[in-house]
Write an enzyme that holds these catalytic residues in place. Structure first.
Site, mmCIF file in Angstrom:
data_model
loop_
_atom_site.group_PDB
_atom_site.id
_atom_site.type_symbol
_atom_site.label_atom_id
_atom_site.label_comp_id
_atom_site.label_asym_id
_atom_site.label_seq_id
_atom_site.Cartn_x
_atom_site.Cartn_y
_atom_site.Cartn_z
ATOM 1 N N ASP A 81 -11.525 7.734 -2.932
ATOM 2 C CA ASP A 81 -10.362 8.408 -3.684
ATOM 3 C C ASP A 81 -10.529 7.595 -4.999
ATOM 4 O O ASP A 81 -11.168 6.657 -5.548
ATOM 5 C CB ASP A 81 -9.045 8.076 -3.104
ATOM 6 N N LYS A 82 -9.704 8.208 -5.895
ATOM 7 C CA LYS A 82 -9.448 7.881 -7.310
ATOM 8 C C LYS A 82 -7.907 7.839 -7.699
ATOM 9 O O LYS A 82 -7.093 8.716 -7.072
ATOM 10 C CB LYS A 82 -10.188 8.743 -8.208
ATOM 11 N N HIS A 83 -7.654 6.919 -8.420
ATOM 12 C CA HIS A 83 -6.206 7.023 -8.797
ATOM 13 C C HIS A 83 -5.983 6.705 -10.261
ATOM 14 O O HIS A 83 -6.768 5.632 -10.690
ATOM 15 C CB HIS A 83 -5.210 5.902 -8.047
ATOM 16 N N SER A 84 -5.270 7.285 -11.062
ATOM 17 C CA SER A 84 -5.136 7.238 -12.478
ATOM 18 C C SER A 84 -3.655 6.461 -12.677
ATOM 19 O O SER A 84 -2.604 7.080 -11.833
ATOM 20 C CB SER A 84 -5.014 8.316 -13.261
ATOM 21 N N THR A 121 0.033 15.160 -10.901
ATOM 22 C CA THR A 121 -0.705 15.941 -10.415
ATOM 23 C C THR A 121 -0.301 16.875 -9.349
ATOM 24 O O THR A 121 -0.493 18.238 -9.316
ATOM 25 C CB THR A 121 -1.856 15.013 -9.472
ATOM 26 N N ARG A 169 13.347 -0.091 -7.923
ATOM 27 C CA ARG A 169 12.832 -0.516 -9.083
ATOM 28 C C ARG A 169 13.125 0.352 -10.406
ATOM 29 O O ARG A 169 13.204 -0.321 -11.336
ATOM 30 C CB ARG A 169 11.218 -0.656 -8.889
ATOM 31 N N SER A 184 2.408 -1.200 -4.953
ATOM 32 C CA SER A 184 2.953 0.237 -4.917
ATOM 33 C C SER A 184 1.570 1.134 -4.859
ATOM 34 O O SER A 184 1.713 2.176 -3.761
ATOM 35 C CB SER A 184 3.846 0.688 -6.086
ATOM 36 N N LYS A 188 -0.095 2.759 -0.689
ATOM 37 C CA LYS A 188 -0.423 4.470 -0.495
ATOM 38 C C LYS A 188 -1.514 4.851 -0.339
ATOM 39 O O LYS A 188 -1.819 5.440 0.576
ATOM 40 C CB LYS A 188 0.317 5.271 -1.594
ATOM 41 N N LYS A 189 -2.564 4.192 -1.134
ATOM 42 C CA LYS A 189 -3.779 4.613 -1.147
ATOM 43 C C LYS A 189 -4.748 4.128 -0.143
ATOM 44 O O LYS A 189 -5.580 4.714 0.630
ATOM 45 C CB LYS A 189 -4.791 3.975 -2.684
#
Length: 433
Positions: A81-84, A121, A169, A184, A188-189
């Site tokens: 996976d990828k996260h931005s 997204t 937060r 955070s 999730k990832k």
């Protein structure tokens, strides 16, 4: 006996929290044994005093295990996976996930919603009539196994501790804490059961991290913690000093995605980010042996149409139309007013206040100021010219899509106010740092 106030006092006084302290805090987030005031106090103590790498690993793992953790037994390829960290016009996930899936990876992408000036997204996918961003986990896993990819919104079952901590937060001025951002994102990832993760850390005037130093600090924190938690992770720092691609706004970005995947338009900076991240995902998950091998696989995924085909199948598997690539506007709303934005002078586009452009999209109705706000998916900007473009007075620098003449006029003015022009050419803009 452990009490919330004892744990808060330990962190307030710069003591290192033990794993039992951290587990007690995370359990309290889910069970409400920590009330909102205590969660806010704990978040502020962490914001002020920081966490060690080991504390951040423990917090991430505890939040990851606060709900369901997916497992992917029986798949014949790596789960990647990828996260931005978010920006304006960042539609990279769609092309990237389809490319990697067509090269043999499995991409279970759990995406965010827009908040502040950054687009989300999940919101972009909801531009498409019928698309379900919250399927049950059984359907999510089945679609990933069958197609190699599914992109959905965060589910209540994964990392519930993070959802409560993030909400608090957000209203206690403790969002911008590197350890809390790290925990955070990764809770999730990692709950998605990944083998490999690539982080796209955005830097610039349209990103959460405005300086390279801040971006490097976050990149080091995330890679240290994720690798410490057993997921092979690389961070790549990319530019967000201008809109990425030629569109900003939910349906407009989905349309740009269709044009990218079908080969009609690949804006060069957007393409460079997609290819750089795709190479990292393929090499780190051993789907490619080196850069050249990765490049040829990416080229084939795009030129053969296999990435486009997988993307189209995912749209329809999650409730969208079967002909999204052929007729994208049949299932998305168009704005009532499309107005050309004209250059006020001759010269070169020398700078762009990207955050302001993001907030213009929000002002048009395309984003949220608060979590419960309804999004107008049709609004935004397209035909955006990149930095360095030479223009004459009254040339079109972008178009605004709005649903009232007044909001179109205001957004046009805001767009020009966010632009700078120079008489002489500017240096080539860096894309990958």
């Amino acid at each position: 006996m452990l009490l919330p106030q004892n744990i808060i006092a330990k962190k307030r006084d710069k003591e290192v929290l033990q794993s039992e302290d951290i587990n007690f805090f995370v359990d309290g987030l889910v069970s409400n044994n920590f009330n909102d005031a205590q969660v806010g106090a704990m978040a502020m103590a962490i914001f002020q005093q920081g966490l060690t790498s080991q504390e951040t690993v423990e917090l991430t793992k505890a939040m990851m295990h606060s709900g369901e953790v997916l497992s992917w037994d029986g798949l014949d390829g790596p789960v990647v996976d990828k996260h931005s960290t978010g920006g304006v016009g960042d539609k990279v996930s769609f092309m990237l996930a389809a490319i990697v899936a067509s090269c043999g990876g499995y991409v279970p992408m759990i995406s965010g919603r827009g908040l502040g000036h950054t687009g989300g997204t999940a919101d972009k996918l909801e531009s498409i009539e019928g698309f379900n961003v919250q399927p049950n986990l059984t359907d999510f896993k089945r679609i990933v196994a069958e197609l190699g990819v599914a992109i959905i919104a965060q589910t209540p079952d994964l990392a519930p501790a993070d959802r409560r901590l993030y909400a608090i937060r957000d209203v206690t001025a403790t969002v911008a804490s590197v350890p809390l951002i790290t925990a955070s994102i990764l809770s999730k990832k990692l709950a998605a059961g990944l083998d490999t993760l690539v982080m796209d850390i955005k830097v610039g005037n349209g990103a959460q991290m405005t300086s390279l130093e801040q971006a490097q600090t976050l990149a080091k924190s995330i890679t240290t913690v994720a690798n410490g938690a057993g997921v092979k992770t690389q961070a790549i720092i990319t530019d967000m000093n201008q809109v990425l691609g030629s569109t900003a706004g939910n349906a407009l970005e989905m349309y740009e995605t269709v044009k990218y995947l079908t080969g009609k338009l690949r804006e060069p900076r957007l393409h460079q980010v997609v290819v750089t991240l795709a190479k990292a995902m393929l090499i780190n998950s051993q789907l490619a042996v080196d850069e050249a091998d990765a490049q040829s696989k990416i080229d084939y995924a795009l030129t053969s149409g296999s990435a486009a085909e997988i993307f189209a199948k995912m749209i329809s598997a999650l409730g969208g139309p079967t002909d999204f690539l052929e007729n994208p506007w049949r299932s998305m709303n168009k704005a009532q007013h499309i107005v050309e934005i004209l250059a006020p002078c001759h010269g070169y586009i020398s700078a762009m206040q990207t955050r302001d452009i993001g907030f213009s999209v929000v002002g048009l109705g395309g984003g949220r100021i608060s979590n419960d706000q309804k999004v107008d998916h049709s609004v935004g900007f397209d035909r955006i010219l990149p930095l360095g473009t030479r223009v004459n007075r009254a040339d079109v620098v972008a178009r605004v899509h709005a649903n009232t003449a007044e909001s179109a006029a205001l957004a046009s003015k805001q767009y020009i106010d966010a632009m700078s022009f120079s008489e002489s050419p500017i240096a080539q803009q860096q894309v990958i740092y």
